[in-house]
Design a protein around this motif. Structure first.
Motif, PDB file in Angstrom:
ATOM      1  N   LEU A  55       0.783  -1.233   0.000  1.00  0.00           N
ATOM      2  CA  LEU A  55       0.000   0.000   0.000  1.00  0.00           C
ATOM      3  C   LEU A  55       0.819   1.291   0.000  1.00  0.00           C
ATOM      4  O   LEU A  55       0.380   2.283  -0.595  1.00  0.00           O
ATOM      5  CB  LEU A  55      -0.968   0.002   1.176  1.00  0.00           C
ATOM      6  CG  LEU A  55      -2.099  -1.030   1.094  1.00  0.00           C
ATOM      7  CD1 LEU A  55      -2.966  -0.977   2.341  1.00  0.00           C
ATOM      8  CD2 LEU A  55      -2.960  -0.791  -0.147  1.00  0.00           C
ATOM      9  N   SER A  59      -1.052   2.689  -3.111  1.00  0.00           N
ATOM     10  CA  SER A  59      -2.069   3.704  -2.838  1.00  0.00           C
ATOM     11  C   SER A  59      -1.732   5.055  -3.452  1.00  0.00           C
ATOM     12  O   SER A  59      -2.608   5.922  -3.551  1.00  0.00           O
ATOM     13  CB  SER A  59      -2.274   3.857  -1.324  1.00  0.00           C
ATOM     14  OG  SER A  59      -2.956   2.746  -0.798  1.00  0.00           O
ATOM     15  N   ALA A 184     -10.809  -0.034  -4.135  1.00  0.00           N
ATOM     16  CA  ALA A 184      -9.723  -0.242  -3.183  1.00  0.00           C
ATOM     17  C   ALA A 184      -8.895  -1.436  -3.613  1.00  0.00           C
ATOM     18  O   ALA A 184      -9.392  -2.372  -4.238  1.00  0.00           O
ATOM     19  CB  ALA A 184     -10.301  -0.483  -1.786  1.00  0.00           C
ATOM     20  N   GLN A 185      -7.614  -1.388  -3.270  1.00  0.00           N
ATOM     21  CA  GLN A 185      -6.727  -2.512  -3.547  1.00  0.00           C
ATOM     22  C   GLN A 185      -7.188  -3.726  -2.732  1.00  0.00           C
ATOM     23  O   GLN A 185      -7.317  -3.651  -1.515  1.00  0.00           O
ATOM     24  CB  GLN A 185      -5.291  -2.152  -3.144  1.00  0.00           C
ATOM     25  CG  GLN A 185      -4.590  -1.207  -4.090  1.00  0.00           C
ATOM     26  CD  GLN A 185      -3.955  -1.912  -5.267  1.00  0.00           C
ATOM     27  OE1 GLN A 185      -3.814  -3.135  -5.275  1.00  0.00           O
ATOM     28  NE2 GLN A 185      -3.585  -1.151  -6.280  1.00  0.00           N
ATOM     29  N   SER A 196      -4.942   2.224   3.046  1.00  0.00           N
ATOM     30  CA  SER A 196      -5.723   1.887   1.858  1.00  0.00           C
ATOM     31  C   SER A 196      -6.731   2.986   1.545  1.00  0.00           C
ATOM     32  O   SER A 196      -6.907   3.947   2.298  1.00  0.00           O
ATOM     33  CB  SER A 196      -6.470   0.572   2.082  1.00  0.00           C
ATOM     34  OG  SER A 196      -7.558   0.786   2.979  1.00  0.00           O
ATOM     35  N   ALA A 197      -7.444   2.786   0.448  1.00  0.00           N
ATOM     36  CA  ALA A 197      -8.477   3.748   0.047  1.00  0.00           C
ATOM     37  C   ALA A 197      -9.567   3.896   1.093  1.00  0.00           C
ATOM     38  O   ALA A 197     -10.177   4.959   1.214  1.00  0.00           O
ATOM     39  CB  ALA A 197      -9.094   3.303  -1.285  1.00  0.00           C
TER      40      ALA A 197
END
Length: 531
Positions: A55, A59, A184-185, A196-197
């Motif tokens: 991330l 991200s 999101a990942q 993260s998102a």
């Protein structure tokens, strides 16, 4: 980023386990995302749960979109950002925004009063971020339905941003509702999703510098594959080695830190990751050390603990995630599975649960459970006495965590007097009052957010907890569009479901029900002082 030991016993235990980890090549294997570290049974889950290691770089791909979203929101006069989400990622967003001193309303509750507070803010200046990996979380589903109806009935153009994994149920909901969708990942959930998102989208909309957060995490990332000079290894060896030596109560101290609220996020991360198979590390927030032999005090940017952790927030997130994964390895538990906590089932609210008659009534407080006491001070005394050697008391409040700010304040009161008034109307004050009367740790959590955090430890950790649950009567409920239950009904069903889960595991638990919430809290605090 630096982790330093201030206790010889901790340093010795950490050196011993770090040597074993290095001999097995663990630091580099973990940094490289090796899913076999936690054993064959955990490999499948770990294989899809180590995305948090990517991330700090992955991200960054979000930054242009986040900049555009934030700029558009400013141009539209948005001043109120609401995050509807549960678990560690929402706690991370809260920490990011509190540290940056930008406003964010986190809805990780089913309490009707707390939700009504958020709904009362002007819609014209509000953006709602709905965040969840799959869309099956009942609380988040309720919040989305409520806001969709509110926007529709108000005539204000809906301003809803959905953050979820590609192909999820929530992604389909976003498409159907015409909401802005941010992917999101995959592979980062709960406390491991701090970068993260799920956390970055609401934080960026609120005005936090998320690029700096990622920069700080990326700077420390190369250190995590090293055998020496690795702060993640140093911290993981300290907390894991201490737990193996019997110091499995992790007291988190941050009074001198410029980072606001980090222990709350750490509590969720450590509790949900290590509390399994009768083992685990109990994180304790806001407590003064008793210098008991099972305590380990870790301080953020101060010298008051056995271990000191220094570094910026983005690096702190990554180091604590790495260290917690290592601690799980040392305790032989899978840090990514959640075997004892299922998603709250909305069907449980379809019918009023049967609770029977209270064991006793003390003014506005009904007591349910196996107690022999005749009044509330006696109940508290029984619970404190029931804590076993090496055990703890957990207070779990299914109430409005903002209600204390409604307490009347004397005219002309200064800030200290206002704070005193709020504290004496706050259920969380009960933790401190009970802690004064025992040398064992007392924790406090708000339901239902705790079920997505320390709930895993409560149900899957060592069999040495005593539990005090608090529920309250609802005077002004909130309907959930398209669902045959209200928020108040769901909140009560969730509380009773958690209580049944504890009781089914043979864990002693008592429920206090406040028939009048304000008067009930006042009685709780008064009774605690009578013990």
């Amino acid at each position: 980023m630096e982790v330093s030991y201030r206790d010889e016993g901790v340093a010795s235990a950490a050196a011993s386990v770090a040597g074993r980890l290095v001999a097995d090549g663990v630091p580099a294997r973990l940094a490289g995302g090796d899913p076999t570290l936690w054993g064959e049974d955990a490999e499948a889950v770990a294989a899809v749960s180590l995305g948090w290691l990517r991330l700090p770089h992955a991200s960054r791909e979000l930054l242009p979109e986040l900049g555009e979203l934030a700029g558009r929101a400013r141009d539209q006069g948005v001043t109120n950002v609401v995050l509807a989400g549960m678990g560690g990622s929402s706690l991370a967003a809260e920490v990011i925004c509190a540290t940056a001193d930008v406003p964010l309303t986190v809805l990780d509750t089913t309490d009707p009063g707390q939700v009504r507070r958020a709904l009362a803010e002007p819609l014209e200046s509000t953006v709602v971020v709905v965040a969840g990996e799959r869309g099956s979380t009942v609380e988040t589903d309720c919040h989305l339905r409520i806001y969709e109806r509110l926007f529709a009935e108000s005539g204000v153009a809906p301003r809803i941003v959905v953050v979820t994994e590609p192909g999820s149920l929530l992604a389909d909901r976003a498409t159907e509702g015409g909401h802005h969708l941010v992917h999101a990942q995959p592979g980062a959930e709960g406390g491991y999703a701090a970068l993260s998102a799920y956390a970055l989208v609401p934080a960026a909309l609120a005005g936090a510098d998320v690029a700096r957060l990622l920069d700080d995490a990326a700077e420390v990332l190369p250190l995590l594959s090293r055998d020496t000079g690795n702060p993640g290894l140093d911290l993981g060896a300290a907390i894991g080695g201490a737990a193996l030596a019997g110091r499995d109560k992790l007291l988190l101290e941050d009074q001198l830190s410029a980072i606001a609220g980090l222990p709350d996020w750490i509590e969720a991360l450590v509790g949900e990751s290590t509390g399994k198979q009768g083992r685990g590390i109990l994180p304790v927030v806001g407590a003064d050390p008793n210098r008991a032999k099972d305590e380990l005090v870790v301080a953020i940017e101060s010298d008051v603990g056995d271990v000191r952790v220094d570094g910026p927030l983005g690096a702190q997130f990554l180091i604590w995630e790495y260290a917690t994964a290592l601690a799980g390895l040392l305790l032989e538990t899978d840090p990514f599975g959640r075997p004892d906590v299922a998603e709250a089932d909305s069907a449980a609210a379809l019918q009023e649960p049967s609770v029977g008659a209270p064991a006793l009534v003390d003014g506005p407080v009904e007591v349910y459970g196996s107690v022999t006491a005749k009044d509330l001070p006696g109940v508290f005394a029984e619970l404190l006495y029931a804590i076993p050697a090496g055990g703890y008391l957990a207070v779990m409040a299914y109430l409005d965590r903002m209600a204390a700010f409604d307490a009347p304040v004397p005219d002309g009161a200064d800030f200290e007097q206002m704070t005193d008034a709020w504290m004496m109307a706050d259920p969380a004050t009960l933790r401190a009052l009970l802690a004064l009367r025992t040398d064992r740790p007392v924790t406090f959590g708000w339901g239902p957010r705790l079920r997505h955090a320390t709930g895993q430890y409560h149900e899957g950790g060592p069999q040495n907890g005593v539990f005090l649950q608090i529920t309250g009567a609802v005077s002004d409920d909130v309907e959930v569009p398209g669902r045959p239950f209200t928020l108040g009904g769901l909140q009560f069903a969730q509380a009773l479901g958690d209580l049944r889960a504890l009781e089914s595991r043979g864990r002693p638990a008592v429920r206090l029900h406040l028939t009048d919430r304000a008067a009930g809290v006042a009685r709780l605090l008064a009774a605690a002082q009578e013990v």
